[in-house]
Design a protein around this motif. Sequence first.
Motif, PDB file in Angstrom:
ATOM      1  N   PRO A   9       0.835  -1.209   0.000  1.00  0.00           N
ATOM      2  CA  PRO A   9       0.000   0.000   0.000  1.00  0.00           C
ATOM      3  C   PRO A   9       0.866   1.255   0.000  1.00  0.00           C
ATOM      4  O   PRO A   9       1.751   1.383   0.845  1.00  0.00           O
ATOM      5  CB  PRO A   9      -0.805  -0.131   1.294  1.00  0.00           C
ATOM      6  CG  PRO A   9       0.029  -0.984   2.186  1.00  0.00           C
ATOM      7  CD  PRO A   9       0.941  -1.821   1.328  1.00  0.00           C
ATOM      8  N   ALA A  11      -0.684   4.519  -0.677  1.00  0.00           N
ATOM      9  CA  ALA A  11      -1.617   5.622  -0.898  1.00  0.00           C
ATOM     10  C   ALA A  11      -1.695   6.614   0.264  1.00  0.00           C
ATOM     11  O   ALA A  11      -2.465   7.569   0.206  1.00  0.00           O
ATOM     12  CB  ALA A  11      -3.010   5.056  -1.186  1.00  0.00           C
ATOM     13  N   LEU A  13      -0.590   9.567   3.142  1.00  0.00           N
ATOM     14  CA  LEU A  13      -0.197  10.964   2.921  1.00  0.00           C
ATOM     15  C   LEU A  13       1.242  11.259   3.336  1.00  0.00           C
ATOM     16  O   LEU A  13       1.815  12.264   2.936  1.00  0.00           O
ATOM     17  CB  LEU A  13      -1.142  11.893   3.690  1.00  0.00           C
ATOM     18  CG  LEU A  13      -2.609  11.834   3.238  1.00  0.00           C
ATOM     19  CD1 LEU A  13      -3.484  12.654   4.161  1.00  0.00           C
ATOM     20  CD2 LEU A  13      -2.728  12.317   1.797  1.00  0.00           C
ATOM     21  N   THR A  15       2.487  12.212   6.236  1.00  0.00           N
ATOM     22  CA  THR A  15       2.554  13.515   6.923  1.00  0.00           C
ATOM     23  C   THR A  15       3.778  13.647   7.839  1.00  0.00           C
ATOM     24  O   THR A  15       4.264  14.751   8.064  1.00  0.00           O
ATOM     25  CB  THR A  15       1.283  13.767   7.769  1.00  0.00           C
ATOM     26  OG1 THR A  15       1.084  12.647   8.622  1.00  0.00           O
ATOM     27  CG2 THR A  15       0.070  13.974   6.893  1.00  0.00           C
ATOM     28  N   ARG A  16       4.278  12.500   8.348  1.00  0.00           N
ATOM     29  CA  ARG A  16       5.419  12.611   9.273  1.00  0.00           C
ATOM     30  C   ARG A  16       6.699  13.029   8.551  1.00  0.00           C
ATOM     31  O   ARG A  16       7.674  13.384   9.192  1.00  0.00           O
ATOM     32  CB  ARG A  16       5.637  11.283  10.008  1.00  0.00           C
ATOM     33  CG  ARG A  16       4.604  11.014  11.091  1.00  0.00           C
ATOM     34  CD  ARG A  16       4.686   9.600  11.586  1.00  0.00           C
ATOM     35  NE  ARG A  16       4.359   8.646  10.527  1.00  0.00           N
ATOM     36  CZ  ARG A  16       4.750   7.377  10.507  1.00  0.00           C
ATOM     37  NH1 ARG A  16       5.488   6.917  11.488  1.00  0.00           N
ATOM     38  NH2 ARG A  16       4.399   6.588   9.515  1.00  0.00           N
ATOM     39  N   LYS A  26       6.282   9.541  -0.332  1.00  0.00           N
ATOM     40  CA  LYS A  26       7.222   9.062   0.701  1.00  0.00           C
ATOM     41  C   LYS A  26       8.006   7.854   0.195  1.00  0.00           C
ATOM     42  O   LYS A  26       9.200   7.710   0.439  1.00  0.00           O
ATOM     43  CB  LYS A  26       6.398   8.679   1.939  1.00  0.00           C
ATOM     44  CG  LYS A  26       7.158   7.992   3.024  1.00  0.00           C
ATOM     45  CD  LYS A  26       6.330   7.840   4.291  1.00  0.00           C
ATOM     46  CE  LYS A  26       5.250   6.776   4.190  1.00  0.00           C
ATOM     47  NZ  LYS A  26       4.549   6.560   5.477  1.00  0.00           N
ATOM     48  N   GLU A  27       7.306   7.002  -0.542  1.00  0.00           N
ATOM     49  CA  GLU A  27       7.914   5.743  -1.003  1.00  0.00           C
ATOM     50  C   GLU A  27       8.982   5.971  -2.067  1.00  0.00           C
ATOM     51  O   GLU A  27       9.728   5.061  -2.408  1.00  0.00           O
ATOM     52  CB  GLU A  27       6.820   4.822  -1.556  1.00  0.00           C
ATOM     53  CG  GLU A  27       5.740   4.441  -0.551  1.00  0.00           C
ATOM     54  CD  GLU A  27       4.714   5.543  -0.274  1.00  0.00           C
ATOM     55  OE1 GLU A  27       4.678   6.555  -1.015  1.00  0.00           O
ATOM     56  OE2 GLU A  27       3.937   5.381   0.691  1.00  0.00           O
ATOM     57  N   ALA A 107      -7.308   8.218   1.515  1.00  0.00           N
ATOM     58  CA  ALA A 107      -6.579   7.424   2.514  1.00  0.00           C
ATOM     59  C   ALA A 107      -7.491   7.150   3.713  1.00  0.00           C
ATOM     60  O   ALA A 107      -7.571   7.943   4.647  1.00  0.00           O
ATOM     61  CB  ALA A 107      -5.315   8.166   2.948  1.00  0.00           C
ATOM     62  N   ARG A 108      -8.203   6.017   3.662  1.00  0.00           N
ATOM     63  CA  ARG A 108      -9.161   5.694   4.728  1.00  0.00           C
ATOM     64  C   ARG A 108      -8.640   4.586   5.640  1.00  0.00           C
ATOM     65  O   ARG A 108      -9.418   3.879   6.262  1.00  0.00           O
ATOM     66  CB  ARG A 108     -10.504   5.280   4.119  1.00  0.00           C
ATOM     67  CG  ARG A 108     -11.319   6.463   3.592  1.00  0.00           C
ATOM     68  CD  ARG A 108     -12.665   5.997   3.128  1.00  0.00           C
ATOM     69  NE  ARG A 108     -12.476   5.035   2.039  1.00  0.00           N
ATOM     70  CZ  ARG A 108     -12.817   5.252   0.787  1.00  0.00           C
ATOM     71  NH1 ARG A 108     -13.400   6.382   0.450  1.00  0.00           N
ATOM     72  NH2 ARG A 108     -12.609   4.338  -0.134  1.00  0.00           N
ATOM     73  N   LEU A 110      -5.308   1.494   6.481  1.00  0.00           N
ATOM     74  CA  LEU A 110      -4.582   0.382   5.882  1.00  0.00           C
ATOM     75  C   LEU A 110      -5.516  -0.755   5.449  1.00  0.00           C
ATOM     76  O   LEU A 110      -5.355  -1.329   4.360  1.00  0.00           O
ATOM     77  CB  LEU A 110      -3.556  -0.119   6.910  1.00  0.00           C
ATOM     78  CG  LEU A 110      -2.457  -1.021   6.438  1.00  0.00           C
ATOM     79  CD1 LEU A 110      -1.800  -0.491   5.178  1.00  0.00           C
ATOM     80  CD2 LEU A 110      -1.417  -1.176   7.540  1.00  0.00           C
ATOM     81  N   ALA A 113      -7.121   0.175   2.309  1.00  0.00           N
ATOM     82  CA  ALA A 113      -6.168   0.100   1.191  1.00  0.00           C
ATOM     83  C   ALA A 113      -6.024  -1.345   0.705  1.00  0.00           C
ATOM     84  O   ALA A 113      -6.040  -1.617  -0.500  1.00  0.00           O
ATOM     85  CB  ALA A 113      -4.808   0.652   1.619  1.00  0.00           C
ATOM     86  N   LEU A 130       4.698  -3.239   4.076  1.00  0.00           N
ATOM     87  CA  LEU A 130       4.580  -1.786   4.219  1.00  0.00           C
ATOM     88  C   LEU A 130       5.884  -1.154   3.745  1.00  0.00           C
ATOM     89  O   LEU A 130       6.969  -1.526   4.230  1.00  0.00           O
ATOM     90  CB  LEU A 130       4.275  -1.394   5.666  1.00  0.00           C
ATOM     91  CG  LEU A 130       2.993  -1.975   6.255  1.00  0.00           C
ATOM     92  CD1 LEU A 130       2.669  -1.302   7.583  1.00  0.00           C
ATOM     93  CD2 LEU A 130       1.808  -1.847   5.311  1.00  0.00           C
ATOM     94  N   GLY A 266       9.486   5.878   7.927  1.00  0.00           N
ATOM     95  CA  GLY A 266       8.310   6.742   7.855  1.00  0.00           C
ATOM     96  C   GLY A 266       8.425   7.946   8.771  1.00  0.00           C
ATOM     97  O   GLY A 266       7.550   8.797   8.790  1.00  0.00           O
TER      98      GLY A 266
HETATM   99  P1  UTP Z   1       1.459   4.937   7.576  1.00  0.00           P
HETATM  100  O1  UTP Z   1       0.416   5.416   8.480  1.00  0.00           O
HETATM  101  O2  UTP Z   1       2.805   4.595   8.109  1.00  0.00           O
HETATM  102  O3  UTP Z   1       1.750   5.956   6.385  1.00  0.00           O
HETATM  103  O4  UTP Z   1       0.898   3.696   6.734  1.00  0.00           O
HETATM  104  P2  UTP Z   1       1.156   7.371   6.039  1.00  0.00           P
HETATM  105  O5  UTP Z   1      -0.266   7.504   6.418  1.00  0.00           O
HETATM  106  O6  UTP Z   1       1.519   7.596   4.608  1.00  0.00           O
HETATM  107  O7  UTP Z   1       2.137   8.285   6.889  1.00  0.00           O
HETATM  108  P3  UTP Z   1       1.920   9.380   8.033  1.00  0.00           P
HETATM  109  O8  UTP Z   1       1.528   8.598   9.260  1.00  0.00           O
HETATM  110  O9  UTP Z   1       0.906  10.359   7.552  1.00  0.00           O
HETATM  111  O10 UTP Z   1       3.277   9.977   8.142  1.00  0.00           O
HETATM  112  C1  UTP Z   1       1.689   2.592   6.338  1.00  0.00           C
HETATM  113  C2  UTP Z   1       1.607   2.378   4.837  1.00  0.00           C
HETATM  114  O11 UTP Z   1       0.254   2.226   4.446  1.00  0.00           O
HETATM  115  C3  UTP Z   1      -0.081   3.104   3.391  1.00  0.00           C
HETATM  116  C4  UTP Z   1       0.933   4.238   3.453  1.00  0.00           C
HETATM  117  O12 UTP Z   1       1.190   4.751   2.141  1.00  0.00           O
HETATM  118  C5  UTP Z   1       2.160   3.571   4.048  1.00  0.00           C
HETATM  119  O13 UTP Z   1       2.992   3.073   3.029  1.00  0.00           O
HETATM  120  N1  UTP Z   1      -1.473   3.571   3.561  1.00  0.00           N
HETATM  121  C6  UTP Z   1      -1.895   4.048   4.764  1.00  0.00           C
HETATM  122  C7  UTP Z   1      -2.324   3.523   2.477  1.00  0.00           C
HETATM  123  O14 UTP Z   1      -1.956   3.086   1.365  1.00  0.00           O
HETATM  124  N2  UTP Z   1      -3.607   3.962   2.638  1.00  0.00           N
HETATM  125  C8  UTP Z   1      -4.077   4.440   3.834  1.00  0.00           C
HETATM  126  O15 UTP Z   1      -5.274   4.808   3.901  1.00  0.00           O
HETATM  127  C9  UTP Z   1      -3.183   4.479   4.916  1.00  0.00           C
END
Ligand code: UTP
Length: 309
Positions: A9, A11, A13, A15-16, A26-27, A107-108, A110, A113, A130, A266
């Motif tokens: 996954p 998708a 954001l 944010t960290r 990020k990826e 982004a709803r 994991l 996703a 992940l 992350g």
């Molecule tokens: P994280 O919570 O670590 O990633 O989810 P995030 O939401 O991108 O980062 P922060 O917390 O805002 O910094 C772990 C993985 O799951 C994916 C993220 O892309 C990440 O690779 N993910 C998470 C999705 O694909 N969809 C989602 O709704 C949530």
Amino acid sequence: MKIKKAIIPVAGLGTRMLPATKAIPKEMLPVVDKPLIQYVVNEAVSAGIRNIILVTHSSKNAIENHFDKSFELEATLEKRVKRQLLQEIQSIIPSDVTIMHVRQGEARGLADAILCARDLVDDGPFAILLPDVLIDEFRADPRKDNLAEMVKNFESTGISQIMVEQVPHEQTGSYGIVASDQNLDGTIPGSTFDITDMVEKPRPENSPSDMAVVGRYVLSGNIWPLFRETPVGAGGELQLTDTLRLLLRQEKIAGYRLCGRSWDCGNKLGYLEANIEYAIRHPNIGSEFKRYLLDKIAGKDDAGTISEN
Ligand code: UTP
């Protein structure tokens, strides 16, 4: 049943890692000279997985482009006789590996996703990786490829596997933590145990163990219907931990203790630590970079003299 497919996954954001991740996924952030996603895809391929499904988002086209053929770049490298680079670019994905993409509109969480990839995986078992977690490819016992070992365990027992790693007791509040009837402190890296429960980010005094979930799963196909039963959880998102707890009610899940260590890329500190570690071990620049770091620690300035502060 064989594990043929992995879901990655991508998708979220990120944010960290802002502001770096405002316009760059990020990826796609590099650890030394490869984007994070490439390490994780390589890991899946090394475990024998040939079909990889990226759950992506409209802002993440760079990831799709990274795994696509770039005719212009390849033609230019060919013309300039940059054979080594050309070979590196062409071997990003082995020819027998297929990368598929499916979108998660919003982004709803994991679990949501993973559910987006449902139709591409059918009813069978699958792996989840992940992409912001790197599994140490250096210090781990080279005979123990962790994901490959989890795949092997699943294929011989049919029991879902979740990778865990021991974390300092005072840090349990930052992780998903597993519970077990066994005393987990003495478990050997590379071994498995029965999980009895999973808790999201428990305070140290309430934590059932120090074993944290680190982002690698090999799951039985029986989990698929449970995604639809998963209630909205923390942060208004569908949490994978909640779906896994539903699976635990109907069948066994094993914890697989990581051999080596993981790097959480992350967050900013973990990302920098991974860069330093991977740079030190890089075959071309490693020794020079290490010398630079040692000089830095010894307080030498660019001219090679020791500074006073
Ligand atoms: P994280 O919570 O670590 O990633 O989810 P995030 O939401 O991108 O980062 P922060 O917390 O805002 O910094 C772990 C993985 O799951 C994916 C993220 O892309 C990440 O690779 N993910 C998470 C999705 O694909 N969809 C989602 O709704 C949530």
